[in-house]
Write a protein that holds these residues in place. Structure first.
Motif, PDB file in Angstrom:
ATOM      1  N   GLY A 110      27.641  -1.224  18.132  1.00 43.48           N
ATOM      2  CA  GLY A 110      27.134  -1.502  16.793  1.00 43.48           C
ATOM      3  C   GLY A 110      27.675  -0.570  15.741  1.00 43.48           C
ATOM      4  N   SER A 111      28.916  -0.073  15.955  1.00 41.19           N
ATOM      5  CA  SER A 111      29.451   0.870  14.982  1.00 41.19           C
ATOM      6  C   SER A 111      30.278   0.179  13.915  1.00 41.19           C
ATOM      7  CB  SER A 111      30.311   1.920  15.682  1.00 41.19           C
ATOM      8  OG  SER A 111      31.423   1.307  16.267  1.00 41.19           O
ATOM      9  N   LYS A 112      30.539  -1.117  14.103  1.00 41.58           N
ATOM     10  CA  LYS A 112      31.391  -1.802  13.124  1.00 41.58           C
ATOM     11  C   LYS A 112      30.536  -2.437  12.035  1.00 41.58           C
ATOM     12  CE  LYS A 112      35.079  -2.673  16.354  1.00 41.58           C
ATOM     13  NZ  LYS A 112      35.762  -3.683  17.141  1.00 41.58           N
ATOM     14  N   MET A 113      31.169  -2.629  10.924  1.00 38.51           N
ATOM     15  CA  MET A 113      30.425  -3.112   9.775  1.00 38.51           C
ATOM     16  C   MET A 113      31.395  -3.872   8.875  1.00 38.51           C
ATOM     17  SD  MET A 113      27.913  -0.862   7.457  1.00 38.51           S
ATOM     18  CE  MET A 113      28.987   0.333   6.733  1.00 38.51           C
ATOM     19  N   VAL A 114      30.911  -4.940   8.280  1.00 38.43           N
ATOM     20  CA  VAL A 114      31.734  -5.665   7.327  1.00 38.43           C
ATOM     21  C   VAL A 114      31.227  -5.356   5.934  1.00 38.43           C
ATOM     22  CG1 VAL A 114      32.433  -7.914   6.498  1.00 38.43           C
ATOM     23  CG2 VAL A 114      32.285  -7.502   8.922  1.00 38.43           C
ATOM     24  N   MET A 115      32.139  -4.953   5.075  1.00 35.01           N
ATOM     25  CA  MET A 115      31.720  -4.631   3.712  1.00 35.01           C
ATOM     26  C   MET A 115      32.485  -5.470   2.724  1.00 35.01           C
ATOM     27  SD  MET A 115      30.745  -0.678   3.686  1.00 35.01           S
ATOM     28  CE  MET A 115      30.201  -0.669   2.082  1.00 35.01           C
ATOM     29  N   ASN A 116      31.853  -5.635   1.614  1.00 35.72           N
ATOM     30  CA  ASN A 116      32.354  -6.514   0.581  1.00 35.72           C
ATOM     31  C   ASN A 116      32.687  -5.672  -0.644  1.00 35.72           C
ATOM     32  OD1 ASN A 116      32.949  -8.905  -0.516  1.00 35.72           O
ATOM     33  ND2 ASN A 116      30.876  -9.701  -0.509  1.00 35.72           N
ATOM     34  N   VAL A 117      33.972  -5.437  -0.873  1.00 33.92           N
ATOM     35  CA  VAL A 117      34.366  -4.690  -2.074  1.00 33.92           C
ATOM     36  C   VAL A 117      34.692  -5.701  -3.153  1.00 33.92           C
ATOM     37  CG1 VAL A 117      35.937  -2.998  -3.024  1.00 33.92           C
ATOM     38  CG2 VAL A 117      35.291  -2.860  -0.657  1.00 33.92           C
ATOM     39  N   GLY A 118      33.935  -5.702  -4.171  1.00 32.28           N
ATOM     40  CA  GLY A 118      34.165  -6.648  -5.246  1.00 32.28           C
ATOM     41  C   GLY A 118      33.381  -7.922  -5.053  1.00 32.28           C
ATOM     42  N   PRO A 119      33.540  -8.938  -5.855  1.00 34.62           N
ATOM     43  CA  PRO A 119      34.458  -9.016  -7.004  1.00 34.62           C
ATOM     44  C   PRO A 119      34.078  -8.084  -8.149  1.00 34.62           C
ATOM     45  CG  PRO A 119      33.116 -10.989  -6.852  1.00 34.62           C
ATOM     46  CD  PRO A 119      32.804 -10.189  -5.663  1.00 34.62           C
ATOM     47  N   SER A 120      32.894  -7.490  -8.083  1.00 38.08           N
ATOM     48  CA  SER A 120      32.533  -6.569  -9.144  1.00 38.08           C
ATOM     49  C   SER A 120      32.277  -5.211  -8.516  1.00 38.08           C
ATOM     50  CB  SER A 120      31.283  -7.085  -9.847  1.00 38.08           C
ATOM     51  OG  SER A 120      30.914  -6.193 -10.836  1.00 38.08           O
ATOM     52  N   HIS A 121      33.275  -4.366  -8.557  1.00 40.00           N
ATOM     53  CA  HIS A 121      33.173  -3.054  -7.938  1.00 40.00           C
ATOM     54  C   HIS A 121      33.981  -2.091  -8.792  1.00 40.00           C
ATOM     55  CE1 HIS A 121      34.269   0.148  -5.080  1.00 40.00           C
ATOM     56  NE2 HIS A 121      33.115  -0.121  -4.515  1.00 40.00           N
ATOM     57  N   PRO A 122      33.525  -0.854  -8.909  1.00 38.70           N
ATOM     58  CA  PRO A 122      34.228   0.061  -9.818  1.00 38.70           C
ATOM     59  C   PRO A 122      35.713   0.252  -9.516  1.00 38.70           C
ATOM     60  CG  PRO A 122      32.194   1.039  -9.038  1.00 38.70           C
ATOM     61  CD  PRO A 122      32.346  -0.244  -8.319  1.00 38.70           C
ATOM     62  N   SER A 123      36.110   0.075  -8.256  1.00 36.90           N
ATOM     63  CA  SER A 123      37.503   0.375  -7.944  1.00 36.90           C
ATOM     64  C   SER A 123      38.409  -0.834  -8.056  1.00 36.90           C
ATOM     65  CB  SER A 123      37.612   0.957  -6.540  1.00 36.90           C
ATOM     66  OG  SER A 123      37.568  -0.070  -5.602  1.00 36.90           O
ATOM     67  N   THR A 124      37.849  -2.022  -8.207  1.00 36.99           N
ATOM     68  CA  THR A 124      38.721  -3.180  -8.353  1.00 36.99           C
ATOM     69  C   THR A 124      38.925  -3.420  -9.833  1.00 36.99           C
ATOM     70  OG1 THR A 124      36.839  -4.645  -8.314  1.00 36.99           O
ATOM     71  CG2 THR A 124      37.928  -4.250  -6.240  1.00 36.99           C
ATOM     72  N   HIS A 125      40.116  -3.114 -10.305  1.00 37.91           N
ATOM     73  CA  HIS A 125      40.391  -3.280 -11.722  1.00 37.91           C
ATOM     74  C   HIS A 125      40.675  -4.747 -11.972  1.00 37.91           C
ATOM     75  CE1 HIS A 125      40.574   0.964 -11.369  1.00 37.91           C
ATOM     76  NE2 HIS A 125      41.574   0.875 -10.536  1.00 37.91           N
ATOM     77  N   GLY A 126      39.699  -5.426 -12.483  1.00 32.95           N
ATOM     78  CA  GLY A 126      39.776  -6.877 -12.559  1.00 32.95           C
ATOM     79  C   GLY A 126      38.870  -7.447 -11.495  1.00 32.95           C
ATOM     80  N   THR A 127      38.830  -8.747 -11.409  1.00 31.50           N
ATOM     81  CA  THR A 127      37.935  -9.351 -10.438  1.00 31.50           C
ATOM     82  C   THR A 127      38.704  -9.648  -9.163  1.00 31.50           C
ATOM     83  OG1 THR A 127      38.319 -11.292 -11.759  1.00 31.50           O
ATOM     84  CG2 THR A 127      36.127 -10.349 -11.846  1.00 31.50           C
ATOM     85  N   LEU A 128      38.749  -8.672  -8.288  1.00 31.04           N
ATOM     86  CA  LEU A 128      39.342  -8.854  -6.967  1.00 31.04           C
ATOM     87  C   LEU A 128      38.217  -8.766  -5.959  1.00 31.04           C
ATOM     88  CD1 LEU A 128      42.181  -6.246  -7.323  1.00 31.04           C
ATOM     89  CD2 LEU A 128      42.379  -8.681  -7.704  1.00 31.04           C
ATOM     90  N   ARG A 129      38.452  -9.326  -4.797  1.00 33.66           N
ATOM     91  CA  ARG A 129      37.462  -9.167  -3.748  1.00 33.66           C
ATOM     92  C   ARG A 129      38.174  -8.814  -2.464  1.00 33.66           C
ATOM     93  NH1 ARG A 129      34.200 -13.665  -0.633  1.00 33.66           N
ATOM     94  NH2 ARG A 129      32.583 -12.397   0.309  1.00 33.66           N
ATOM     95  N   LEU A 130      37.641  -7.816  -1.789  1.00 33.90           N
ATOM     96  CA  LEU A 130      38.195  -7.423  -0.504  1.00 33.90           C
ATOM     97  C   LEU A 130      37.070  -7.484   0.509  1.00 33.90           C
ATOM     98  CD1 LEU A 130      40.100  -4.204  -1.518  1.00 33.90           C
ATOM     99  CD2 LEU A 130      41.158  -6.226  -0.587  1.00 33.90           C
ATOM    100  N   VAL A 131      37.308  -8.155   1.619  1.00 34.08           N
ATOM    101  CA  VAL A 131      36.347  -8.106   2.709  1.00 34.08           C
ATOM    102  C   VAL A 131      36.919  -7.124   3.717  1.00 34.08           C
ATOM    103  CG1 VAL A 131      35.114  -9.425   4.423  1.00 34.08           C
ATOM    104  CG2 VAL A 131      35.715 -10.471   2.255  1.00 34.08           C
TER     105      VAL A 131
END
Lengths: 408, 395
Positions: free
Chosen positions: A18-39
């Motif tokens: 249970g050490s793995k985790m899926v995170m959702n960066v964006g579409p509204s995140h301080p480090s995504t300049h513009g609306t990008l999404r990273l899973v």
């Protein structure tokens, strides 16, 4: 997680601890300049894989191109890479001019070079600042913003707009530069040179900055070529590929400048390449300002090129020509010959290509853009794997991904 | 303090005749209220000063609208935070979520008990002062972890985990650096540590010998890490973790986190001033009489001034440096700071054997070297600024 799988994300989950985790960066995140999404799939803080998702800023620019006349589409190019719109204007104008087979006057070419290089500095200086900001050096970011504002003042003085410049026209420029152009640019170049020196003192020798950037997101020479990466990213990987040198356009062959390359291919190499490119741009602008010839700024062909606005108001023939060029429909507008052309220019992010298929009518039959950001972004998963979650913004900012360019 | 209470019981009009025990309980509350008032004001003013300094450093103005040139922005922000809805996420662990900010706050506020303000101004000069201080200061780790866990947000969780790893690791070099002073002085009490130093820079612990000088820098850096300040602010790294452990907080609870953070700056500065910069020792002696007890006012002012200088440096560092990555932070701690501070401790022991009474020459040389570095730095700053100004004017 079920929700993600429902949306078609397939992750290989063999995770008894249970050490793995899926995170959702964006579409509204301080480090995504513009609306990008990273899973991002994480093991602790280590990135196992990333899946960039684009399409949050889909605008249909390419489709718009099929319904706009050639001059109208120039305003659309502003919105593609909104960090350096002038480069897009120039790239598209050159593509159409290639299609028409015309060569614009020398003065217009040199002014285009100056504006393109100023815009390149504005883009690079922001990118370097963002790289600093994503690593926590917020002051550097705002210092670069000050310089960018000064550049935007010049753009405003020349084009009338700070962001949506729409400066070029097919066969030339919308307006000539103002009288005090040279003095203004000289003044800004001076402060930019000091600003570059200040960024150097703040970042280049900074142990923390070097530690955060060196060995991060390494893209090998072969990988960079295989992915079709262009621009500073490719040059940071050791390939000296610059369209301005390889296929000179707009009389770039007249200028003396170097194409900076680094061999490491990591975030730090990209930073160094951008810094050096800014210095080379300053060099080009200085040469261009000293050799700015007098003369017309538009190619002379009444059937293709918009007449001067003064003439349109005071001269009947000019008014008719104006109408013929701007009116929609198959019988009006610029009629390029039937055929297709691919023309590319070196924009700050890399090779910006326009592929125009013409059926001889007033708007293109098909317009295809080769955006540097999209193609550079492809290798994101490859280079970010194995790094920590803290590196995501640091990598993303060196890619300089512009959302408007990803989703044309 | 005992005699103040006694004198109040004897002749303070309204309080006359009250039992001494009741009066001391009352007295504790009064002192706590004074400290709370002081630290609130300090945190608020520091927040606005930090924003102003940041503005200056970043070619912008900073807050300038609320009352006196925006100086009262912190009051406006505080009132705004009180008005906001206190949102608790649906899936949050509610009791933990609600209590976490108060624990962080309590950890910060507890340290004020042993912080000296002047030669007689201290709530309680515990004989284990410094140990108590580090013990109670690490209390806020629990609060941060609780906040990170209870929010039920992945960003908060990562922030909380990072905070625990960071603060627990950095306790060791911090304590070792403080231990070098404790060894030199031979006491754990804050007041005794200050009393062992003199008023002049070459009488401070900072310049006592080369090893305390190194310990000073180690303590400064590791305290930054303990207080989650840049370049060690990874638990709330805003460009990576949105806002870290306090992502889900709003209103008053959010304010408490930030209150504790800014108040912590004062605590850090006061610790450094006490341990290394001579505390309230002052070359002049000027006292005022308060409740029939003389308070040496120059010492209070000097202590505060030294703390403010350290506070400024902390703010300055924050707006200059990028932040470290989490693994680099741990490497810095375990591979560099701990070995260096251990070696340093050994050095102090050797020094104490070789020079049992200290060496004035060495102190003077170190003071001179530090002064030279400072002057060279000022020269560089002014020189660079002149170049910049020339370019702006266009010379």
């Amino acid at each position: 997680m079920n929700n993600l799988q429902h949306h078609g994300y397939q992750f290989d989950f063999e995770d008894e601890l249970g050490s793995k985790m899926v995170m959702n960066v964006g579409p509204s995140h301080p480090s995504t300049h513009g609306t990008l999404r990273l899973v991002i799939e994480l093991d602790g803080e280590t990135i196992l894989s990333t899946e960039p998702e684009i399409g949050f800023l889909h605008t249909g620019f390419e489709k718009l191109g099929e319904h706009h006349s050639y001059n109208q589409f120039i305003t659309v190019t502003d919105r593609m890479n909104y960090i350096s719109p002038l480069n897009n204007n120039i790239g598209f104008a050159i593509a159409v001019e290639d299609l028409l087979g015309i060569e614009i006057p020398k003065r217009a070419q040199i002014i285009r070079v100056i504006m393109a290089e100023l815009s390149r500095i504005a883009d690079h200086i922001l990118c370097v600042g963002l790289q600093g900001m994503d690593l926590g050096a917020f002051s550097v970011f705002l210092w670069t913003f000050v310089e960018r504002e000064k550049l935007y003042d010049i753009f405003e003085a020349v084009t009338g707009a700070r962001l949506t410049t729409s400066y070029t026209r097919v066969g030339g420029l919308a307006f000539d530069v103002p009288d005090d152009f040279k003095e203004r640019v000289d003044k800004v170049l001076k402060t930019i040179e000091t600003c570059i020196a200040e960024i150097e003192t703040m970042l280049t020798g900074n142990r923390i900055f070097i530690d955060r950037c060196q060995g991060i997101a390494v893209l090998s020479k072969q990988d960079a070529i295989n992915y079709g990466v262009t621009g500073p990213m490719l040059r940071a990987s050791g390939v000296s590929y610059d369209i301005r040198k390889i296929r000179p356009y707009s009389s770039y062959e007249d200028f003396e400048f170097l194409v900076p390359t680094e061999t490491a291919g990591d975030s730090f190499a990209r930073y160094l390449v951008r810094m050096e490119e800014m210095r080379q741009s300053v060099r080009i602008i200085k040469q261009a300002l000293n050799n700015l010839p007098d003369g017309e700024i538009n190619y002379f062909d009444k059937k293709k090129i918009l007449p001067d606005k003064d003439l349109v108001y005071n001269n009947m023939e000019a008014l008719i020509h104006h109408f013929k060029v701007v009116m929609p429909g198959d019988l009006h507008g610029i009629h390029p010959p039937v055929g297709e052309v691919y023309s590319s220019t070196e924009v700050p992010n890399g090779e910006l290509g326009f592929h125009i298929v013409s059926d001889g009518k007033s708007s293109p039959y098909r317009l295809r853009v080769r955006p540097p950001s999209l193609i550079n972004y492809q290798c994101f998963n490859e280079v970010s794997r194995g790094h920590l979650i803290a590196d995501i913004p640091a990598i993303l900012s060196t890619f300089n991904v512009i959302a408007g360019e990803l989703d044309r | 303090m005992k005699n103040i209470i006694d004198s109040l019981a004897q002749k303070g009009g309204l309080l006359e005749g009250m039992s001494s025990d009741l009066l001391s309980i009352l007295f504790i509350f009064v002192i706590a209220a004074i400290l709370l008032g002081f630290i609130s004001l300090f945190a608020g003013v520091t927040s606005i000063v930090e924003r102003k300094i940041a503005g200056r450093m970043q070619s912008r103005i900073g807050p300038n609208k609320v009352w006196f040139r925006g100086f009262f922005q912190f009051l406006a922000d505080g009132v705004k935070s009180f008005e906001k809805e206190d949102i608790v996420p649906d899936l949050a662990d509610k009791p933990l979520f609600l209590i976490a900010p108060y624990i962080v706050f309590a950890g910060m506020f507890g340290t004020l008990v042993v912080l000296p303000f002047g030669s007689t101004l201290i709530s309680a000069d515990l004989n284990i002062g410094i140990v108590y201080l580090f013990a109670i200061a690490s209390f806020n780790v629990i609060g941060i972890l609780m906040a990170g866990w209870a929010s039920n947000n992945k960003w908060s969780l990562i922030g909380g985990i990072r905070a625990v790893a960071q603060i627990v690791s950095y306790e060791i070099p911090t304590s070792l650096a403080a231990l070098s002073v404790i060894l030199l002085v031979g006491s754990l009490s804050m007041q005794s540590i200050i009393q062992s130093q003199g008023a002049m820079p070459w009488q401070w612990n900072l310049t006592n010998n080369p090893f305390t000088c190194v310990a000073f820098f180690i303590l400064f850096i590791t305290l930054l890490a303990e207080g989650n300040r840049v370049p060690f602010d990874i638990p709330e790294a805003e460009s990576e973790l949105v806002s870290g452990y306090n992502t889900e907080y709003s209103g008053l609870r959010f304010l408490l986190f930030f209150f504790a953070e800014w108040a912590n700056i004062y605590v850090m500065s006061a610790i450094i001033t006490t341990l290394f910069l001579g505390g309230w020792q002052s070359p002049w002696n000027m006292s005022i009489i308060l409740f029939e007890h003389s308070i040496e006012i120059t010492g209070v002012i000097l202590f505060f001034a030294k703390s403010l200088v350290i506070t400024f440096v902390i703010i300055w560092v924050r707006w200059t440096l990028p932040r470290l990555r989490v693994d680099q932070l741990m490497i810095a701690c375990w591979k560099y700071f701990i070995p260096i501070s251990l070696f340093n401790l050994l050095g102090i022991l050797v020094w104490m054997v070789v020079f049992p009474k200290g060496s004035m020459t060495v102190s003077l040389v170190i003071s001179l070297l530090l002064a030279m570095v400072f002057v060279y730095f000022l020269y560089k700053v002014i020189y660079v600024n002149l170049i910049r100004m020339k370019a702006e004017i266009g010379l």
